[in-house]
Scaffold this motif. Structure first.
Motif, PDB file in Angstrom:
ATOM      1  N   ARG A 288      40.007  83.237  33.181  1.00  0.00           N
ATOM      2  CA  ARG A 288      39.504  83.148  34.697  1.00  0.00           C
ATOM      3  C   ARG A 288      38.910  81.648  34.605  1.00  0.00           C
ATOM      4  O   ARG A 288      38.302  81.274  33.521  1.00  0.00           O
ATOM      5  N   ILE A 289      39.115  80.990  36.017  1.00  0.00           N
ATOM      6  CA  ILE A 289      38.608  79.694  35.823  1.00  0.00           C
ATOM      7  C   ILE A 289      37.259  79.614  36.715  1.00  0.00           C
ATOM      8  O   ILE A 289      36.964  80.338  37.678  1.00  0.00           O
ATOM      9  N   HIS A 290      36.323  78.529  36.106  1.00  0.00           N
ATOM     10  CA  HIS A 290      34.905  78.466  36.782  1.00  0.00           C
ATOM     11  C   HIS A 290      35.177  77.210  37.621  1.00  0.00           C
ATOM     12  O   HIS A 290      35.714  76.369  37.143  1.00  0.00           O
ATOM     13  N   SER A 291      34.642  77.479  38.880  1.00  0.00           N
ATOM     14  CA  SER A 291      34.640  76.296  39.567  1.00  0.00           C
ATOM     15  C   SER A 291      33.260  75.990  40.234  1.00  0.00           C
ATOM     16  O   SER A 291      32.603  76.853  40.728  1.00  0.00           O
ATOM     17  N   ASP A 292      32.666  74.877  39.940  1.00  0.00           N
ATOM     18  CA  ASP A 292      31.157  74.683  40.240  1.00  0.00           C
ATOM     19  C   ASP A 292      30.949  74.763  41.866  1.00  0.00           C
ATOM     20  O   ASP A 292      29.951  75.127  42.158  1.00  0.00           O
ATOM     21  N   LEU A 293      31.965  74.395  42.483  1.00  0.00           N
ATOM     22  CA  LEU A 293      31.795  74.371  44.199  1.00  0.00           C
ATOM     23  C   LEU A 293      31.754  75.619  44.563  1.00  0.00           C
ATOM     24  O   LEU A 293      30.788  75.791  45.644  1.00  0.00           O
ATOM     25  N   GLU A 294      32.300  76.424  43.993  1.00  0.00           N
ATOM     26  CA  GLU A 294      32.405  77.843  44.565  1.00  0.00           C
ATOM     27  C   GLU A 294      30.978  78.294  44.505  1.00  0.00           C
ATOM     28  O   GLU A 294      30.516  78.988  45.695  1.00  0.00           O
ATOM     29  N   GLU A 295      30.147  78.118  43.544  1.00  0.00           N
ATOM     30  CA  GLU A 295      28.749  78.429  43.313  1.00  0.00           C
ATOM     31  C   GLU A 295      28.060  77.931  44.562  1.00  0.00           C
ATOM     32  O   GLU A 295      27.192  78.415  45.306  1.00  0.00           O
ATOM     33  N   THR A 296      28.135  76.447  44.798  1.00  0.00           N
ATOM     34  CA  THR A 296      27.561  75.911  45.565  1.00  0.00           C
ATOM     35  C   THR A 296      27.587  76.547  46.955  1.00  0.00           C
ATOM     36  O   THR A 296      26.813  76.718  47.961  1.00  0.00           O
ATOM     37  N   LEU A 297      28.812  76.578  47.471  1.00  0.00           N
ATOM     38  CA  LEU A 297      29.463  77.177  48.618  1.00  0.00           C
ATOM     39  C   LEU A 297      28.777  78.549  48.794  1.00  0.00           C
ATOM     40  O   LEU A 297      28.392  78.805  50.056  1.00  0.00           O
TER      41      LEU A 297
ATOM     42  N   GLU B 219      38.626  88.805  27.268  1.00  0.00           N
ATOM     43  CA  GLU B 219      38.277  88.131  28.476  1.00  0.00           C
ATOM     44  C   GLU B 219      37.811  86.907  27.971  1.00  0.00           C
ATOM     45  O   GLU B 219      36.787  86.827  27.265  1.00  0.00           O
ATOM     46  N   THR B 220      38.104  85.724  28.744  1.00  0.00           N
ATOM     47  CA  THR B 220      37.500  84.497  28.723  1.00  0.00           C
ATOM     48  C   THR B 220      37.282  83.728  29.922  1.00  0.00           C
ATOM     49  O   THR B 220      37.980  84.043  30.628  1.00  0.00           O
ATOM     50  N   VAL B 221      36.424  82.819  29.986  1.00  0.00           N
ATOM     51  CA  VAL B 221      36.495  81.787  31.163  1.00  0.00           C
ATOM     52  C   VAL B 221      36.530  80.321  30.742  1.00  0.00           C
ATOM     53  O   VAL B 221      36.049  79.914  29.629  1.00  0.00           O
ATOM     54  N   ILE B 222      37.076  79.652  31.657  1.00  0.00           N
ATOM     55  CA  ILE B 222      37.248  77.967  31.299  1.00  0.00           C
ATOM     56  C   ILE B 222      36.570  77.393  32.483  1.00  0.00           C
ATOM     57  O   ILE B 222      36.538  77.771  33.597  1.00  0.00           O
ATOM     58  N   SER B 223      36.014  76.214  32.137  1.00  0.00           N
ATOM     59  CA  SER B 223      35.341  75.443  33.103  1.00  0.00           C
ATOM     60  C   SER B 223      35.724  74.034  32.889  1.00  0.00           C
ATOM     61  O   SER B 223      36.063  73.854  31.573  1.00  0.00           O
ATOM     62  N   PHE B 224      35.927  73.321  33.706  1.00  0.00           N
ATOM     63  CA  PHE B 224      36.602  72.144  33.958  1.00  0.00           C
ATOM     64  C   PHE B 224      35.429  70.949  34.096  1.00  0.00           C
ATOM     65  O   PHE B 224      34.154  71.355  34.499  1.00  0.00           O
ATOM     66  N   GLU B 225      35.631  69.956  33.946  1.00  0.00           N
ATOM     67  CA  GLU B 225      34.632  68.751  34.248  1.00  0.00           C
ATOM     68  C   GLU B 225      34.317  68.845  35.782  1.00  0.00           C
ATOM     69  O   GLU B 225      35.265  69.166  36.449  1.00  0.00           O
ATOM     70  N   ALA B 226      33.557  68.374  36.301  1.00  0.00           N
ATOM     71  CA  ALA B 226      33.063  68.336  37.537  1.00  0.00           C
ATOM     72  C   ALA B 226      34.170  67.559  38.165  1.00  0.00           C
ATOM     73  O   ALA B 226      34.522  66.406  37.795  1.00  0.00           O
ATOM     74  N   SER B 227      34.407  68.041  39.685  1.00  0.00           N
ATOM     75  CA  SER B 227      35.603  67.218  40.292  1.00  0.00           C
ATOM     76  C   SER B 227      35.460  67.432  41.888  1.00  0.00           C
ATOM     77  O   SER B 227      34.679  68.233  42.222  1.00  0.00           O
ATOM     78  N   GLY B 228      35.379  66.348  42.522  1.00  0.00           N
ATOM     79  CA  GLY B 228      35.083  66.518  44.001  1.00  0.00           C
ATOM     80  C   GLY B 228      36.355  66.820  44.612  1.00  0.00           C
ATOM     81  O   GLY B 228      36.644  66.855  45.741  1.00  0.00           O
ATOM     82  N   LYS B 229      37.435  67.357  43.891  1.00  0.00           N
ATOM     83  CA  LYS B 229      38.749  67.448  44.553  1.00  0.00           C
ATOM     84  C   LYS B 229      38.847  69.125  44.930  1.00  0.00           C
ATOM     85  O   LYS B 229      39.836  69.364  45.405  1.00  0.00           O
ATOM     86  N   TRP B 230      38.095  69.881  44.581  1.00  0.00           N
ATOM     87  CA  TRP B 230      38.123  71.251  44.945  1.00  0.00           C
ATOM     88  C   TRP B 230      37.805  71.239  46.382  1.00  0.00           C
ATOM     89  O   TRP B 230      37.209  70.512  47.049  1.00  0.00           O
ATOM     90  N   PRO B 231      38.667  71.933  46.979  1.00  0.00           N
ATOM     91  CA  PRO B 231      38.406  72.252  48.488  1.00  0.00           C
ATOM     92  C   PRO B 231      37.308  72.815  48.904  1.00  0.00           C
ATOM     93  O   PRO B 231      36.494  73.508  48.205  1.00  0.00           O
ATOM     94  N   GLU B 232      36.744  72.319  50.153  1.00  0.00           N
ATOM     95  CA  GLU B 232      35.444  72.886  50.606  1.00  0.00           C
ATOM     96  C   GLU B 232      35.482  74.260  51.257  1.00  0.00           C
ATOM     97  O   GLU B 232      35.227  74.607  52.459  1.00  0.00           O
ATOM     98  N   SER B 233      36.356  75.140  50.631  1.00  0.00           N
ATOM     99  CA  SER B 233      36.436  76.692  51.295  1.00  0.00           C
ATOM    100  C   SER B 233      36.648  77.214  50.103  1.00  0.00           C
ATOM    101  O   SER B 233      37.451  77.216  49.191  1.00  0.00           O
ATOM    102  N   ILE B 234      36.003  78.686  49.988  1.00  0.00           N
ATOM    103  CA  ILE B 234      36.081  79.547  49.153  1.00  0.00           C
ATOM    104  C   ILE B 234      37.375  80.070  49.015  1.00  0.00           C
ATOM    105  O   ILE B 234      37.848  80.180  47.777  1.00  0.00           O
ATOM    106  N   ALA B 235      37.955  80.315  50.011  1.00  0.00           N
ATOM    107  CA  ALA B 235      39.270  81.132  50.030  1.00  0.00           C
ATOM    108  C   ALA B 235      40.173  80.215  49.390  1.00  0.00           C
ATOM    109  O   ALA B 235      41.027  80.263  48.368  1.00  0.00           O
ATOM    110  N   ALA B 236      39.979  78.661  49.816  1.00  0.00           N
ATOM    111  CA  ALA B 236      41.051  77.652  49.115  1.00  0.00           C
ATOM    112  C   ALA B 236      40.898  77.596  47.892  1.00  0.00           C
ATOM    113  O   ALA B 236      41.983  77.020  47.037  1.00  0.00           O
ATOM    114  N   ILE B 237      39.528  77.471  47.435  1.00  0.00           N
ATOM    115  CA  ILE B 237      39.286  77.350  45.889  1.00  0.00           C
ATOM    116  C   ILE B 237      39.842  78.330  45.179  1.00  0.00           C
ATOM    117  O   ILE B 237      40.568  78.267  44.062  1.00  0.00           O
ATOM    118  N   GLN B 238      39.915  79.640  45.771  1.00  0.00           N
ATOM    119  CA  GLN B 238      40.506  80.672  44.899  1.00  0.00           C
ATOM    120  C   GLN B 238      42.078  80.377  44.677  1.00  0.00           C
ATOM    121  O   GLN B 238      42.529  80.718  43.963  1.00  0.00           O
TER     122      GLN B 238
END
Lengths: 1131, 320
Positions: free
Chosen positions: A753-762, A680-699
């Motif tokens: 698995r993908i890490h999204s920082d916006l998910e945490e904030t939300l 198992e590994t996780v990947i994280s990307f550079e910060a981006s404002g393009k992630w949608p503002e909804s947890i379900a949508a992020i998933q």
């Protein structure tokens, strides 16, 4: 040791009442040491004895003994052998002559004169006994009248023969006088064969006593020891110096060759004359220093917990030596005669000072002289010396080089513990028992055979075992702990056989086959070395001499070899590979060469290497783990090289045990039939404002992302990589929904698995949003915890463990053994991998009272020891992985635990509390999905199992068969589900070509009967989204959370155990009971009557009982063909 | 098995004979508790539905259909809603932006037209991810609501249950593949687990389609929200205030910038504070006093801790 400024000392001076002690303790800064002081005070109170009740009747008995001895029969000088046989015949007892017994022909004479000087000495008079010590004795010395002795008696055991005769005469007198009220036996004073003493145990009296005074503490089992000794100043001190040779008997013709020195014999003689002198020394110290007694008790406990006692076989450094050392240091320790320690110090300060002293002085390496030395000390080497110049006596004469070494090490360990302000100093110092061989030594060898050992010319009173022991020590020290070669062993210790009392009517039987145990602590870095590079072969005389010496020591094994850099060296090459085998090979070779021990297999019994074999742990395992790591790096590079990704990859982090050297099974890096096992590994990307503002949508966006990565990878590494996108078994849309399995042709596989920082904030926002409903907030915080675990804690944890594994070579196998132990005891389904790893790491990071373990052996036993002793109800487990945790942080963690326990005293939500610098919440690895992991039952079971394992370890000692610790007991479970091994294996393989719809019907015709026609042939199976056994267990847990607690080890475990929840046994009937219930006939008798008013029944609320049969039958239906058999107790 | 009461509270007890399996060769009874459905918020179907509790964990609609047809004959059973399904229905697909959800709740249009709603449902269905299990398991002891053909059937079922107690012929719990129904519930056990693994790796294109459907839906909802936001931005409410919403004239500041600014501010404040400590004598005095108080407090705490340890005993006794 810093004793603080003079002002502070003054404060300590006026101590006495506990209250004052506390007050003064408060004024001394340093909070940890203050706690230590309080705890030490408490300990002293706890172990203190009430001498009047504990030794009831002792005074009276002493008087009786004195009276009887004073009235003993006397006679004039008779020839000794005649006198002895006369006495033996008359009183039916034996004279305990030391070996060698006096020759029949010797013509010196003994007389009996009434002794006049009696004295009670030892810890009974000083009142420095502890209730926890194994045996209590009141020592009474009887000074042999000077007229019966001669000055020249110091030669050739003559004093000791007379002493033995005197003792036998006393025994005869007392036997007559005391009759049946006391039991008499001989024993050796401190295991010294030259000094037998008489032990008197009151028999009937104590029983009556305890019957009379039931309410008071029961009287302890004590003995009175009558010790004959020589009058002070009888022998000239100069003759008894350490280097003198006082045993000349039997070699009249060889007078011209200088006889070998007999330091032990000489010191025994001085000790015989010093009883009274030392009584005075201690009395003075007591007067001068108020805390003297307490320090003695603290020292006694400290020594006792480390296996040190005055007895020769127990190190020869006990309470008496401790007290003398302290007294001498208080009265003028240094060479100028000034006191080294101030009498105004408190007990804990004195204790610390002595520890400091013992840590910096190694008696074996350099003689330590207390007081002004009047003459040169000509002590032979290899004899530990702690010389009291005033009385010309070597206080440490009973010690051996190895026990001096061990004492020094123990003191060093305790010193480093006492210098560590963050940890609990008290418990490891005084409470924990640290003398078990299995905890202390990586390898223990028992010498079953003393070899064709020639008796040396100097008959040492300590016997053959002693000779062999000291030779073995000397040889092994040279062979294993050679500094220049790079020391393989950190410590070598020899355990001598102990002596035991024997009845006065018999002779001392020397043990037929004394066995010596050699304990070795490895240096993990050097023990696995197979080539010993000796001195350089060069032309100079010096070099030649060195080479000659090396060749001589190693014998035929030594050879010349050329190494890189054109250096030619003397070399020894060993064949074995593992540290244990290497150690065994070297020992067998070198002991055989010098002592002719070890040529035969049964000469040496080696203990300690069975444990790693259980898991077939090999040194090469590390290479496999490194290969996995390398494969991961390749994978990372491949992902980073993808060009068309919309975001830059910031980091790719590993989160599974295989990638941190800590999985029980080795990672699979070659293609196998059973399908890929993704790491198992996780990947994280550079910060981006393009992630949608909804947890379900992020998933969902993550799924799209994974799909993209998958196809890009397949394109860029065509033919090399296959990817599968898998769905998680998720309960809601806001959880992580998918992962990508990347399978390399080479066999390595990774799960991304993908890490999204916006998910945490939300999630954070949602969990703190007061306008939301409670359940939404709870769910959000649960998800947040899961998120943090997956993307923050696990990568960090992997990093930490990887670093620690390189720092401590023994950590990786220790973790794996511990996990294996949890597996076999069906506990691992309740514990996270991270917790087990941290628990193992704990014994490395704060190893007190030992050093960090150097092999998996000691690591594992100490980890069990830790688990057994960890009071998780009250104490958090704090791991300072960075080494820089502040006191405030620790306090905050403890406070947090206390707060949890206040909120949740039943421990339904928080059970274990494990804090690290990156996780001060303490729950990252002991909670999952908002539930405690483990639950209380599992944690309690862990403690219970660890406790019983520790008991076995303690009871069996080195002979322990470690397999005994790994035997699961299925009898403890109410229900045991036995899985069908074949079906369980079959469940592991599913193929992409399988049609899920067709699988539902499970028609066996689906597969062709010809293997080559089967469309699955040649196709590799799908990875496992989750292990089928895990999936089954998850469902069982979800369905029966209220009724059953399931226990299972590794996913491959062939059976699942379960225990009924006793609280779910009977319930009042209502909707939504937590399990399947049946009406109970007895309790709800009224409800059987139809006509009775329904209203009554409702108020009564009929009782229902757990429908166990139905539940088990349900489980059987769920498991279907996967479950072969269900054993249910009482059904 | 001892006699069992026909009713318990207001529930009728329905014993079900569980078929024997080789792994647990015992015939056992499962007890289902049945009563008329009487939810707190009544619905039109209440009279013809029954409320069950303690349904077996492996219940499916099919199995309950078979069970009811053995009780009252074929054709009475219409459908069943399990407890977990009801809960799921309360949480529809969460496909809205967080802020949109709030806006919609506060200012959304009252009611959509029916066909619009149906269309939306269809879209949502398309956006759902495929399930990874062939059949779900229920929680032990959970409930279900069975909808029957008419009110009479409900009476008949209850009567039939009463009769079962007299005749002692308990209905059987069929594994699902009973002959005559033609259909069978997917098997559990090995096949079920294997199917799960297979279904965990769905077809890539189907997954892509589902994700695409979701994003379309999401974009649509976002747009709706934007429209509402625009509308209320320009409309003062009854008190005359204009609600501040996202997407005004000024673009929102970047989150990173804001965080950076905050960090700087804190730093500056700390620096300022640092310069001013231990500057005046009274500060020093106060600090010392504080330290002393802290020491005294810790000492008390230690003492308390020790006394707690003493109560537990054992902590101060050296191990033997």
């Amino acid at each position: 040791m810093d004793f603080g400024p003079a002002k502070r000392r003054k404060l300590d001076h006026a101590m006495g009442t506990p209250h004052k002690v506390l007050q003064s303790a408060a004024s001394i800064g340093m909070s940890r040491s203050r706690t230590f002081i309080l705890e030490a005070e408490e300990l002293l109170e706890e172990v203190g004895l009430d001498y009047a009740t504990a030794f009831g009747g002792a005074e009276e008995l002493l008087h009786r003994i004195k009276g009887s001895i004073e009235a003993m029969e006397t006679h004039d000088a008779i020839q000794i052998s005649e006198a002895a046989s006369r006495l033996e015949k008359k009183h039916q007892l034996k004279v305990p002559f030391p070996e060698p017994r006096p020759p029949k022909t010797c013509n010196y004479k003994v007389s009996l004169v009434k002794p006049t000087q009696f004295n009670v000495v030892g810890s009974y008079v000083y009142k420095t006994m502890a209730s926890s010590q194994p045996a209590h004795a009141v020592d009474m010395v009887v000074v042999m009248p000077a007229e019966t002795l001669q000055e020249k008696d110091y030669l050739d055991f003559r004093y000791f023969y007379k002493r033995a005769y005197f003792l036998a005469a006393i025994s005869a007198t007392l036997q007559k006088a005391l009759g049946t009220t006391a039991q008499l036996s001989y024993e050796l004073l401190n295991g010294n064969p030259t000094c037998p003493v008489l032990a008197i145990k009151p028999v009937a009296e104590t029983k009556e006593k305890s019957a009379n005074e039931e309410e008071s503490e029961p009287a302890i089992d004590y003995a009175i020891r009558v010790i004959p000794c020589a009058p002070e100043g009888l022998f000239p001190k100069t003759k008894l110096r350490l280097g003198a040779a006082l045993f000349r008997l039997g070699r009249p013709g060889e007078a011209e060759t200088s006889p070998l020195p007999t330091p032990f014999y000489n010191s025994t003689l001085t000790a015989e004359t010093c009883f009274i002198a030392y009584l005075k020394v201690i009395r003075q110290a007591e007067k001068k220093c108020a805390a003297f007694k307490k320090t003695c008790i603290l020292g006694r406990i400290w020594l006792q917990q480390r296996g040190f006692e005055g007895d020769i076989s127990k190190g020869g450094f006990g309470q008496l030596e401790w007290g003398l050392l302290l007294a001498l240091l208080l009265q003028g320790g240094d060479s100028k005669g000034h006191a080294a320690l101030s009498g105004a110090l408190s007990a804990t300060q004195l204790f610390k000072a002595l520890i400091q002293f013992l840590a910096v002085t190694n008696f074996a390496e350099k003689p330590c002289i207390l007081g002004a030395a009047q003459q040169e000390l000509d002590a032979p080497s290899n004899c530990p010396v702690l010389f009291d110049a005033a009385r010309q006596h070597n206080v440490a004469f009973k010690m051996s080089p190895w026990s001096a070494e061990l004492l020094n090490q123990q003191a060093k360990r305790t010193r480093s513990l006492l210098n560590d302000p963050a940890v609990d100093q008290f418990t490891p110092t005084f409470i924990l028992k640290a003398d078990l061989s299995l905890h202390n030594f990586d390898l223990v060898t028992r010498l079953n055979h003393m070899g064709a050992y020639e008796k040396t010319k100097v008959p040492d009173p300590r016997g053959t075992a002693w000779f062999v022991g000291s030779d073995v020590y000397r040889i092994l020290k040279r062979a294993l702990a050679d500094e220049e070669l790079g020391s393989r062993a950190r410590l070598i210790h020899i355990q001598m056989p102990p002596s035991s009392p024997w009845p006065i009517t018999e002779k001392l039987k020397s043990a037929k086959n004394p066995t010596i145990e050699v304990g070795i602590v490895f240096d993990p870095a050097n023990m696995s070395r197979t080539v010993d590079k000796g001195p350089m072969a060069g032309p100079t005389a010096e070099e030649r001499e060195e080479c000659e010496e090396f060749r001589q020591f190693w014998g035929e094994k030594a050879e010349l070899r050329r190494f890189e850099g054109d250096s030619v060296r003397e070399t020894v090459i060993w064949k074995s590979t593992t540290p244990y085998e290497l150690c065994e090979e070297i020992m067998r070779y070198i002991l055989n060469k010098y002592l002719h021990i070890g040529a035969l297999e049964e000469d040496l019994t080696i203990f300690g290497d069975d444990l790693p074999q259980l898991l077939s742990l090999k040194p090469s395992d590390a290479a496999t783990f490194n290969a996995a790591r390398k494969a991961f790096n390749t994978f990372e590079r491949d992902v980073r090289n993808l060009e068309d990704l919309p975001l830059h990859v910031r980091r790719l982090m590993s989160i599974c045990p295989e990638l941190r050297h800590s999985s029980v099974k080795l990672p699979l890096l070659v293609p196998s039939k059973s399908g890929p096992q993704p790491l198992e590994t996780v990947i994280s990307f550079e910060a981006s404002g393009k992630w949608p503002e909804s947890i379900a949508a992020i998933q969902r966006t993550k799924i799209a992302f994974l799909l993209m990565i998958g196809s890009l990878l397949e394109k860029s590494k065509e033919g090399e990589v296959k990817t599968w996108i898998g769905l998680e078994d998720a309960g809601s849309d806001s959880e992580n929904l998918a992962f990508l399995d990347v399978v390399y042709e080479s066999g390595a596989a990774f799960r991304l698995r993908i890490h999204s920082d916006l998910e945490e904030t939300l999630l954070e926002r949602q969990s703190k949003d007061k306008t939301q409903e409670q359940h939404v907030r709870t769910q959000a915080s649960t998800l947040l915890a899961m998120f943090r675990r997956l993307y923050t804690h696990l990568p960090l944890h992997t990093q930490i463990i990887s670093t620690m594994v390189t720092r401590f070579p023994a950590l990786s196998p220790t973790i794996r053994l511990l996990k294996h132990w949890f597996n076999t005891h069906k506990l691992s389904c309740h514990f996270s991998d991270e917790f087990l790893e941290l628990a193992a790491l704990h014994v490395f990071l704060s190893p007190y009272p030992w050093d960090a373990p150097s092999t998996a052996n000691t690591g594992f036993y100490r980890a069990l020891h830790f688990l057994a002793h960890w009071d998780w109800r009250a104490d958090p487990l704090i791991l300072d992985t960075g080494g820089d945790m502040s006191k405030a942080e620790r306090v905050a963690i403890t406070t947090r635990l206390e707060a949890w326990r206040k909120i949740d005293p039943g421990m339904n939500h928080t059970v274990l509390f494990v804090a690290t610098p990156h996780d001060p919440t303490g729950l990252a690895c002991t909670a999952l999905n908002g539930h405690a992991r483990p639950v209380k039952v599992a944690a309690a079971r862990m403690t219970a199992l660890a406790k019983s394992a520790c008991r076995v370890v303690k009871a069996d000692g080195v002979a322990l068969d470690p397999r005994r610790l790994f035997v699961p007991s299925l009898a403890d479970y109410d229900v045991v589900l036995h899985l069908n091994p074949k079906a369980a294996k079959g469940a592991l393989k599913t193929y992409p070509a399988d049609d899920p719809a067709a699988m539902e019907t499970d028609s066996p015709a689906r597969t062709s009967q010809f293997k080559n026609l089967d469309r699955r042939t040649g196709e590799s199976p799908l990875p496992l989204a989750q292990h089928p056994s895990d999936a089954l267990l998850r469902h069982l847990n979800a369905s029966y959370a209220g009724a059953l607690a399931f226990f299972r080890g590794a996913p491959e475990d062939g059976s699942i155990g379960a225990i009924w929840n006793p609280q779910a046994e009977r319930k009042k009937f209502r909707i939504n009971l937590a399990a399947s219930y049946k009406p109970v006939v007895g309790a709800g008798a009224a409800s059987g009557d139809d006509s009775s008013g329904e209203d009554d029944e409702e108020e009564e609320a009929a009782e229902v009982g757990l429908n166990r049969e139905a539940i088990v039958a349900e489980i059987a239906r769920i498991g279907g063909d996967l479950i072969e058999r269900i054993d249910a107790k009482g059904l | 098995m001892a006699v069992c009461p026909p009713t318990i509270g207001e529930f009728s007890v329905l014993p079900i004979a569980i078929p024997v399996l080789p792994s647990f060769p015992r015939s056992v009874l499962h007890y289902l508790y049945v009563r008329r459905n009487a939810p707190k918020i009544p619905t039109v179907n209440d009279s013809r539905s029954l409320f069950l509790t303690n349904v077996p964990v492996d219940s499916t609609e099919l199995q309950l259909r078979i069970l009811f047809s053995t009780l009252v004959g074929v054709g009475r059973f219409e459908s069943v809603t399990f407890e977990d399904e009801r809960k799921e229905a309360q949480h529809p697909l969460d496909s809205q932006p967080a802020h949109a959800a709030r806006l919609l709740a506060a200012h959304g249009k009252k009611r959509k037209r029916e066909n619009e709603e149906a269309e939306r449902a269809k879209e949502e269905e398309a956006a759902r991810l495929p399930s990874t299990w062939t059949r779900p398991l229920r929680k032990s002891g959970s409930t279900a609501v069975v909808l029957l053909a008419d009110e009479k059937s409900a009476d008949q079922v209850l009567k039939a249950i009463a009769k079962v107690h007299r005749t002692k012929k308990y209905p059987k719990w069929e594994g699902g593949d009973a002959s005559g129904t033609g259909r069978a519930a997917p098997p559990l056990g090995l096949t079920w687990l294997k199917a799960h693994n297979r279904m965990s790796y769905p077809d890539r294109s189907a997954l892509q389609a589902s994700v695409d459907a979701f994003s379309t839906l999401f974009a649509k909802k976002e747009q709706e929200a934007a429209e509402i936001a625009k509308r209320i931005r320009n409309e003062p409410d009854e008190d005359g205030f204009v609600t501040v919403t996202r997407g005004g004239r000024n673009a929102p500041a970047s989150r990173n910038e804001a965080e950076e600014a905050k960090r700087k501010m804190i730093e500056r404040a700390e620096k300022k504070k640092e310069g001013m400590t231990n500057f005046y004598r009274f500060q020093l005095r106060e600090r010392k006093k504080e330290e002393q108080a802290e020491l005294a407090k810790q000492f008390e705490e230690d003492r308390r801790k020790i006394s707690v340890m003493r109560e537990k005993r054992g902590k101060f006794v050296p191990e033997s």
